[in-house]
Motif scaffolding. Structure first.
Motif, short mmCIF file in Angstrom:
data_model
loop_
_atom_site.label_atom_id
_atom_site.label_comp_id
_atom_site.label_asym_id
_atom_site.label_seq_id
_atom_site.Cartn_x
_atom_site.Cartn_y
_atom_site.Cartn_z
N HIS A 107 0.81 -1.23 0.00
CA HIS A 107 0.00 0.00 0.00
C HIS A 107 0.84 1.27 0.00
O HIS A 107 0.33 2.34 0.28
CB HIS A 107 -0.92 0.02 1.23
CG HIS A 107 -1.81 -1.18 1.32
ND1 HIS A 107 -1.53 -2.27 2.13
CD2 HIS A 107 -2.98 -1.48 0.68
CE1 HIS A 107 -2.49 -3.18 2.02
NE2 HIS A 107 -3.40 -2.72 1.12
N GLY A 108 2.11 1.16 -0.28
CA GLY A 108 2.96 2.35 -0.20
C GLY A 108 2.92 3.22 -1.44
O GLY A 108 3.53 4.30 -1.46
N GLY A 109 2.31 2.76 -2.50
CA GLY A 109 2.24 3.55 -3.71
C GLY A 109 3.53 3.59 -4.49
O GLY A 109 3.74 4.53 -5.27
N HIS A 110 4.39 2.61 -4.30
CA HIS A 110 5.66 2.58 -5.04
C HIS A 110 5.45 2.02 -6.44
O HIS A 110 4.49 1.28 -6.71
CB HIS A 110 6.69 1.73 -4.29
CG HIS A 110 6.93 2.18 -2.87
ND1 HIS A 110 7.53 3.38 -2.57
CD2 HIS A 110 6.63 1.59 -1.68
CE1 HIS A 110 7.62 3.51 -1.25
NE2 HIS A 110 7.07 2.44 -0.69
N ALA A 117 8.88 -1.35 -10.42
CA ALA A 117 10.30 -1.67 -10.31
C ALA A 117 10.77 -1.58 -8.86
O ALA A 117 11.54 -2.43 -8.36
CB ALA A 117 11.12 -0.73 -11.20
N VAL A 118 10.30 -0.54 -8.15
CA VAL A 118 10.70 -0.38 -6.75
C VAL A 118 10.16 -1.53 -5.91
O VAL A 118 10.85 -2.07 -5.04
CB VAL A 118 10.21 0.98 -6.21
CG1 VAL A 118 10.47 1.09 -4.72
CG2 VAL A 118 10.88 2.11 -6.96
N VAL A 119 8.90 -1.92 -6.17
CA VAL A 119 8.31 -3.03 -5.41
C VAL A 119 9.08 -4.33 -5.64
O VAL A 119 9.35 -5.09 -4.70
CB VAL A 119 6.83 -3.19 -5.78
CG1 VAL A 119 6.26 -4.46 -5.16
CG2 VAL A 119 6.03 -1.99 -5.32
N THR A 154 15.81 4.71 1.56
CA THR A 154 15.13 4.97 0.29
C THR A 154 13.62 4.79 0.35
O THR A 154 12.88 5.46 -0.39
CB THR A 154 15.70 4.04 -0.80
OG1 THR A 154 15.55 2.67 -0.38
CG2 THR A 154 17.17 4.33 -1.04
N LEU A 155 13.14 3.91 1.20
CA LEU A 155 11.71 3.60 1.22
C LEU A 155 10.98 4.19 2.42
O LEU A 155 9.76 4.15 2.46
CB LEU A 155 11.51 2.08 1.19
CG LEU A 155 12.06 1.36 -0.06
CD1 LEU A 155 11.84 -0.14 0.04
CD2 LEU A 155 11.38 1.91 -1.33
#
Length: 393
Positions: A34-37, A40-42, A90-91
């Motif tokens: 649910h972080g909205g990343h 690619a980031v996920v 970064t996250l």
């Protein structure tokens, strides 16, 4: 932690126990969902979290808490710290919880001399990165204490497990020593019992052989004595194996008289004995304790056996004396013969006898007699010393 499971059941139980603490990774997982990343980031963050968990489990399941330091352990810890720092920076703040796992891993797998520095270092890294990513200051202070105390708690658990392991090994060592001591006791008993009895049987067999065929009646008497001695030896061996054998001075003196007479050795024995624990009353001196009387009886048996088998003597003098040193009553048994004197070195019998006397608080002295022969002197306290423990204040 840090020990390889030996069975499948241990592995399952260990995995279930570790899985409980993995629930704290719910914050990073929730951030991935649910972080909205971006995709690619996920993907990259998922791979990083998976690698973090696999590295952590390798420290848990592989043998790492040994005294020998292993280089790969430090590389895995460095990888855990790098992943925790990278993902947190970064996250965001949900990933700061990874530093708690780094701290716990340091406390679990590293020696205390190293972990006491690396645990505060991991906590400091948590505080440093958290001061940048947690702008509201509502998360990372709550993680500082678990990070610090969790790591040092694992240090304590590691030390406790190590102590329990050493105690278990010490208990096994004590059990082995007790078994060895029991074997030595049995060896001493069998040596003393069989050495005396077999010597007497040999002498009487020689006498019976010399009496045949001219004196068959006397030879039959010697054979009957051999049967009696062998039966008594069998009883003594059974009692020794059972642990109930406790010879008395009266019995051994009677046996010594018989054995010396059979060997053709003139015997001079004491007219009376010190009172024993059974015969003592208000009118007699303090009684001999059973353990001390037993030690003297074994000493008499060993001495008479040596006189018959090795001395070549024609006369043997046995004395029992009492003396008082520093207010402590001591009973001294002395056996002196006029034979060929001491041998080159002490045998197994005398070594075992000295051990018996030491256990009873006594001592053994041997040496040449004047003008010729051998003297054995065994002294024991009238009562076995008792160690008392003072009451607590």
């Amino acid at each position: 932690m840090g020990r390889v499971p030996e069975t499948r059941r241990q592995a399952v139980v260990k995995l279930l126990w570790i899985a409980i603490w993995m629930l704290y990774l719910g914050a990073p997982v929730d951030d991935l969902v649910h972080g909205g990343h971006g995709t690619a980031v996920v993907v990259l963050a998922s791979l990083g979290l998976t690698g973090f968990v696999m590295a952590y489990l390798s420290l848990v399941f592989l043998r790492t808490n040994t005294e020998e330091e292993k280089r790969w352990v430090y590389w895995v810890l460095c990888a855990l710290a790098a992943l925790a720092a990278l993902t947190s920076a970064t996250l965001g703040k949900p990933w700061l919880v990874l530093f708690v796992y780094v701290s716990v891993a340091c406390g679990a797998v590293l020696p205390p001399t190293r972990s006491r520095w690396l645990i505060p270092a991991a906590t400091g890294a948590l505080a440093l990165i958290g001061s940048f990513v947690d702008t509201q200051r509502d998360l990372f202070p709550a993680l500082l204490i678990p990070c610090l105390l969790g790591g040092f708690a694992m240090v304590g658990i590691r030390q406790l497990v190590q102590t329990m392991r050493e105690l278990r090994e010490a208990r096994e060592t004590v059990a082995q020593l007790a078994a060895t001591e029991e074997r030595l006791r049995l060896a001493r008993d069998l040596h003393d019992l069989l050495g005396h009895s077999l010597s007497l049987i040999t002498l009487k067999s020689e006498l019976a052989g010399r009496m045949l065929p001219d004196r068959p009646v006397d030879a039959a008497q010697q054979v009957a004595d051999i049967e009696k001695v062998s039966r008594q030896a069998l009883v003594d061996v059974r009692e020794a194996v059972s642990g109930y054998r406790r010879p008395t001075l009266a019995t051994e003196l009677a046996g010594a008289r018989t054995a010396l007479a059979a060997a053709g050795i003139a015997a001079d024995l004491p007219a009376e004995l010190p009172p024993t624990a059974v015969a003592a009353d208000d009118a007699t001196p303090p009684a001999l304790a059973p353990d001390t009387e037993g030690a003297l009886a074994w000493a008499l048996r060993e001495a008479i056996t040596n006189v018959i088998r090795h001395s070549g003597a024609t006369r043997c003098v046995i004395t029992l004396a009492e003396r008082s040193e520093d207010g402590t009553g001591t009973v001294v048994l002395t056996v002196t013969d006029n034979g060929r004197g001491p041998a080159d070195g002490p045998g197994n019998g005398l070594s075992g006898l000295e051990e018996r006397l030491l256990l009873a608080g006594g001592s053994l002295t041997t040496g040449p007699a004047a003008p010729t022969g051998f003297t054995l002197s065994a002294s024991v306290p009238r009562r076995t010393p008792v160690v008392t423990v003072p009451p607590l204040a």
